[in-house]
Design a protein around this motif. Structure first.
Motif, PDB file in Angstrom:
ATOM      1  N   ALA A  66      81.021  94.534  69.491  1.00  0.00           N
ATOM      2  CA  ALA A  66      80.460  95.792  68.969  1.00  0.00           C
ATOM      3  C   ALA A  66      81.177  96.996  69.585  1.00  0.00           C
ATOM      4  N   ALA A  67      81.398  96.964  70.908  1.00  0.00           N
ATOM      5  CA  ALA A  67      82.007  98.117  71.575  1.00  0.00           C
ATOM      6  C   ALA A  67      83.437  98.353  71.105  1.00  0.00           C
ATOM      7  N   LYS A  68      84.172  97.259  70.865  1.00  0.00           N
ATOM      8  CA  LYS A  68      85.583  97.386  70.474  1.00  0.00           C
ATOM      9  C   LYS A  68      85.784  97.538  68.971  1.00  0.00           C
ATOM     10  N   GLY A  69      84.725  97.199  68.196  1.00  0.00           N
ATOM     11  CA  GLY A  69      84.902  97.110  66.742  1.00  0.00           C
ATOM     12  C   GLY A  69      85.791  95.921  66.414  1.00  0.00           C
ATOM     13  N   ARG A  70      85.649  94.853  67.203  1.00  0.00           N
ATOM     14  CA  ARG A  70      86.523  93.677  67.065  1.00  0.00           C
ATOM     15  C   ARG A  70      85.955  92.708  66.043  1.00  0.00           C
ATOM     16  N   PRO A  71      86.791  92.168  65.135  1.00  0.00           N
ATOM     17  CA  PRO A  71      86.293  91.186  64.170  1.00  0.00           C
ATOM     18  C   PRO A  71      85.689  89.979  64.903  1.00  0.00           C
ATOM     19  N   SER A  72      84.568  89.455  64.413  1.00  0.00           N
ATOM     20  CA  SER A  72      83.818  88.449  65.172  1.00  0.00           C
ATOM     21  C   SER A  72      84.523  87.097  65.238  1.00  0.00           C
ATOM     22  N   ASP A  73      85.599  86.901  64.454  1.00  0.00           N
ATOM     23  CA  ASP A  73      86.321  85.619  64.533  1.00  0.00           C
ATOM     24  C   ASP A  73      87.521  85.703  65.476  1.00  0.00           C
ATOM     25  N   ASN A  74      87.626  86.792  66.241  1.00  0.00           N
ATOM     26  CA  ASN A  74      88.763  86.941  67.159  1.00  0.00           C
ATOM     27  C   ASN A  74      88.288  86.624  68.577  1.00  0.00           C
ATOM     28  N   PRO A  75      88.587  85.393  69.063  1.00  0.00           N
ATOM     29  CA  PRO A  75      87.966  84.911  70.305  1.00  0.00           C
ATOM     30  C   PRO A  75      88.408  85.666  71.556  1.00  0.00           C
ATOM     31  N   LEU A  76      87.612  85.482  72.631  1.00  0.00           N
ATOM     32  CA  LEU A  76      87.831  86.213  73.883  1.00  0.00           C
ATOM     33  C   LEU A  76      88.460  85.283  74.926  1.00  0.00           C
ATOM     34  N   ILE A  77      89.173  85.857  75.883  1.00  0.00           N
ATOM     35  CA  ILE A  77      89.720  85.056  76.985  1.00  0.00           C
ATOM     36  C   ILE A  77      88.700  85.056  78.126  1.00  0.00           C
ATOM     37  N   VAL A  78      88.386  83.858  78.657  1.00  0.00           N
ATOM     38  CA  VAL A  78      87.444  83.759  79.767  1.00  0.00           C
ATOM     39  C   VAL A  78      88.224  83.815  81.081  1.00  0.00           C
ATOM     40  N   HIS A  79      87.819  84.749  81.952  1.00  0.00           N
ATOM     41  CA  HIS A  79      88.502  84.948  83.233  1.00  0.00           C
ATOM     42  C   HIS A  79      87.732  84.238  84.339  1.00  0.00           C
ATOM     43  N   ILE A  80      88.446  83.434  85.124  1.00  0.00           N
ATOM     44  CA  ILE A  80      87.818  82.643  86.184  1.00  0.00           C
ATOM     45  C   ILE A  80      88.497  82.974  87.516  1.00  0.00           C
ATOM     46  N   SER A  81      87.828  82.574  88.629  1.00  0.00           N
ATOM     47  CA  SER A  81      88.439  82.889  89.930  1.00  0.00           C
ATOM     48  C   SER A  81      88.804  81.636  90.711  1.00  0.00           C
ATOM     49  N   LYS A  82      88.369  80.443  90.224  1.00  0.00           N
ATOM     50  CA  LYS A  82      88.740  79.211  90.932  1.00  0.00           C
ATOM     51  C   LYS A  82      88.822  78.046  89.947  1.00  0.00           C
ATOM     52  N   TRP A  83      89.535  77.008  90.346  1.00  0.00           N
ATOM     53  CA  TRP A  83      89.790  75.874  89.470  1.00  0.00           C
ATOM     54  C   TRP A  83      88.476  75.237  88.958  1.00  0.00           C
ATOM     55  N   GLU A  84      87.474  75.140  89.851  1.00  0.00           N
ATOM     56  CA  GLU A  84      86.204  74.499  89.445  1.00  0.00           C
ATOM     57  C   GLU A  84      85.553  75.232  88.270  1.00  0.00           C
ATOM     58  N   ASP A  85      85.815  76.530  88.149  1.00  0.00           N
ATOM     59  CA  ASP A  85      85.260  77.282  87.013  1.00  0.00           C
ATOM     60  C   ASP A  85      85.789  76.707  85.704  1.00  0.00           C
ATOM     61  N   LEU A  86      87.052  76.273  85.723  1.00  0.00           N
ATOM     62  CA  LEU A  86      87.667  75.742  84.502  1.00  0.00           C
ATOM     63  C   LEU A  86      86.934  74.485  84.071  1.00  0.00           C
ATOM     64  N   GLU A  87      86.583  73.651  85.062  1.00  0.00           N
ATOM     65  CA  GLU A  87      85.907  72.380  84.737  1.00  0.00           C
ATOM     66  C   GLU A  87      84.517  72.615  84.159  1.00  0.00           C
ATOM     67  N   LYS A  88      83.949  73.793  84.407  1.00  0.00           N
ATOM     68  CA  LYS A  88      82.623  74.109  83.832  1.00  0.00           C
ATOM     69  C   LYS A  88      82.702  74.381  82.336  1.00  0.00           C
ATOM     70  N   ILE A  89      83.854  74.825  81.866  1.00  0.00           N
ATOM     71  CA  ILE A  89      83.906  75.289  80.472  1.00  0.00           C
ATOM     72  C   ILE A  89      84.871  74.512  79.573  1.00  0.00           C
ATOM     73  N   ALA A  90      85.825  73.749  80.199  1.00  0.00           N
ATOM     74  CA  ALA A  90      86.837  73.077  79.368  1.00  0.00           C
ATOM     75  C   ALA A  90      86.763  71.552  79.503  1.00  0.00           C
ATOM     76  N   ARG A  91      87.115  70.851  78.421  1.00  0.00           N
ATOM     77  CA  ARG A  91      87.197  69.379  78.409  1.00  0.00           C
ATOM     78  C   ARG A  91      88.656  68.975  78.261  1.00  0.00           C
ATOM     79  N   ASP A  92      88.948  67.710  78.474  1.00  0.00           N
ATOM     80  CA  ASP A  92      90.288  67.129  78.236  1.00  0.00           C
ATOM     81  C   ASP A  92      91.370  67.963  78.922  1.00  0.00           C
ATOM     82  N   ILE A  93      91.175  68.230  80.197  1.00  0.00           N
ATOM     83  CA  ILE A  93      92.172  69.040  80.929  1.00  0.00           C
ATOM     84  C   ILE A  93      93.340  68.120  81.301  1.00  0.00           C
ATOM     85  N   SER A  94      94.473  68.335  80.647  1.00  0.00           N
ATOM     86  CA  SER A  94      95.601  67.410  80.776  1.00  0.00           C
ATOM     87  C   SER A  94      96.395  67.663  82.060  1.00  0.00           C
ATOM     88  N   GLY A  95      97.283  66.725  82.363  1.00  0.00           N
ATOM     89  CA  GLY A  95      98.188  66.885  83.501  1.00  0.00           C
ATOM     90  C   GLY A  95      99.026  68.132  83.360  1.00  0.00           C
TER      91      GLY A  95
END
Ligand code: AMP
Ligand code: MG
Length: 349
Positions: free
Chosen positions: A56-85
């Motif tokens: 809403a604030a940006k007037g961004r189309p709702s199908d344009n996804p956002l980048i999630v910012h994390i501060s440690k590797w374990e954060d990635l495991e909370k949100i992503a599956r199939d994390i490859s080598g």
């Protein structure tokens, strides 16, 4: 809504101000903050209502996804599956830093954050203010660039204020960002990874870690009939209010062409801006001639690009002519942004 701006000293971060920003995020609000690439507009990535506020604030189309910012590797495991080598290797080599990876998402990540996709974009920023904000808030922070949709990304807090004044409660002002163009995006959800957006992490760097990664079709040309893999790429982007045309060719020919085009428009009382380089600026005739830097300093060119586009808007320029750049190394990201800003208008001379 009043938009507060807090100056933050990166070397001595004011904990009270940081805590105030963190509290806004924890209660579903928006905070703009610096990263090493461009300023981001942050919200709690796991809270669908908070993510919706970003659109809403940006007037961004709702199908344009956002980048999630994390501060440690374990954060990635909370949100992503199939994390490859390969993903692990890339993270080891480039995080924290300007690399975004697309991975399959876990169910907990709301579709509002991923623009309806089953994948999620993740990055660990390098900026100390960004990292401390993630940690202090305990949130994973969904953050696209903190500009009005379609406009050049902000490289200064003033740019954020210009676009979002009255629409968000707080901007953390950490001064000018270091890189100035958005992160490199790599899609790791298919057999063969692919670059969806070129950035400061160039193929030369990637090659050393996981081998060369092909770049998605349509980055440098308008390809019709191909569904863009990064939904954001289908929209006009990074664009100043003025028209923008790139001129490509031998230096002498480029200068002559830009000067001829400028004279023609000046006859019709139009204000013209020219983006030249240290090597050429003195030879242009326009009302407003700005050097983007020395040709060999590609990092400088990347850092100055969006600020110059915005400065021309402030000056009320109606048309901008720009030199074009090599498509190697960081030049690939620079040309990608310039071509998008120009709506792919390029003159070969
Ligand atoms: P911004 O942060 O404003 O540069 O926007 C984020 C960029 O990441 C946009 O171009 C999106 O299309 C792209 N992006 C974010 N999430 C995904 C995803 N899951 N799949 C593909 N592209 C994505
Ligand atoms: Mg953006």
């Amino acid at each position: 809504m009043i938009t507060k701006v807090y100056k933050i000293n990166r070397d001595n971060i004011d904990t009270d101000k940081l805590k105030e920003a963190a509290a806004i995020l924890q209660t579903g609000g928006l905070v703009a903050f610096p990263t090493e690439t461009v300023y981001g507009l942050g919200a709690d990535a796991m809270n669908p209502d908070a993510s919706r506020k970003i659109y809403a604030a940006k007037g961004r189309p709702s199908d344009n996804p956002l980048i999630v910012h994390i501060s440690k590797w374990e954060d990635l495991e909370k949100i992503a599956r199939d994390i490859s080598g390969k993903a692990k290797k890339l993270a080891d080599a480039f995080w924290p830093g300007p690399l975004t990876m697309i991975l399959n998402k876990k169910d907990q990540v709301p579709k509002e954050t991923t623009g309806g996709l089953n994948t999620v974009a993740v990055r660990m920023p390098k900026d100390e203010i960004a990292l401390r904000l993630i940690e202090e808030s305990g949130c994973l922070i969904a953050a696209p660039s903190a500009n009005t949709s379609g406009r050049p990304s902000p490289t200064l807090a003033e740019h954020v204020l210009k676009d979002l004044n009255g629409r968000i409660p707080l901007i953390l002002d950490g001064g000018e960002v270091g890189i100035g163009i958005e992160s490199t995006i790599i899609d790791l959800t298919e057999e063969i990874p692919v670059i969806l957006r070129p950035g400061r992490i160039t193929n030369e760097f990637l090659k050393k870690v996981v081998g060369a990664i092909p770049i998605v079709r349509g980055i440098f040309s308008k390809v019709s009939g191909v569904k863009p893999k990064a939904p954001g790429m289908k929209y006009r982007h990074y664009a100043p209010k003025a028209g923008l045309v790139l001129v490509e060719g031998e230096e002498e020919n480029v200068i002559a062409k830009i000067n001829a085009l400028t004279e023609e428009l000046q006859k019709h009382e139009k204000k013209v801006g020219i983006i030249g380089t240290d090597e050429t600026v003195s030879r242009y005739l326009g009302d407003y001639v700005i050097s983007i830097g020395a040709r060999k300093d590609e990092e400088g060119i990347a850092r100055h690009l969006y600020r110059i586009l915005r400065d021309f808007d402030e000056l009320g320029v109606e048309m901008i002519y720009s030199e074009s750049f090599s498509s190697q190394g960081i030049g690939q990201a620079i040309m990608n942004r310039l071509l998008k800003a120009a709506g792919h208008q390029i003159l070969e001379v």
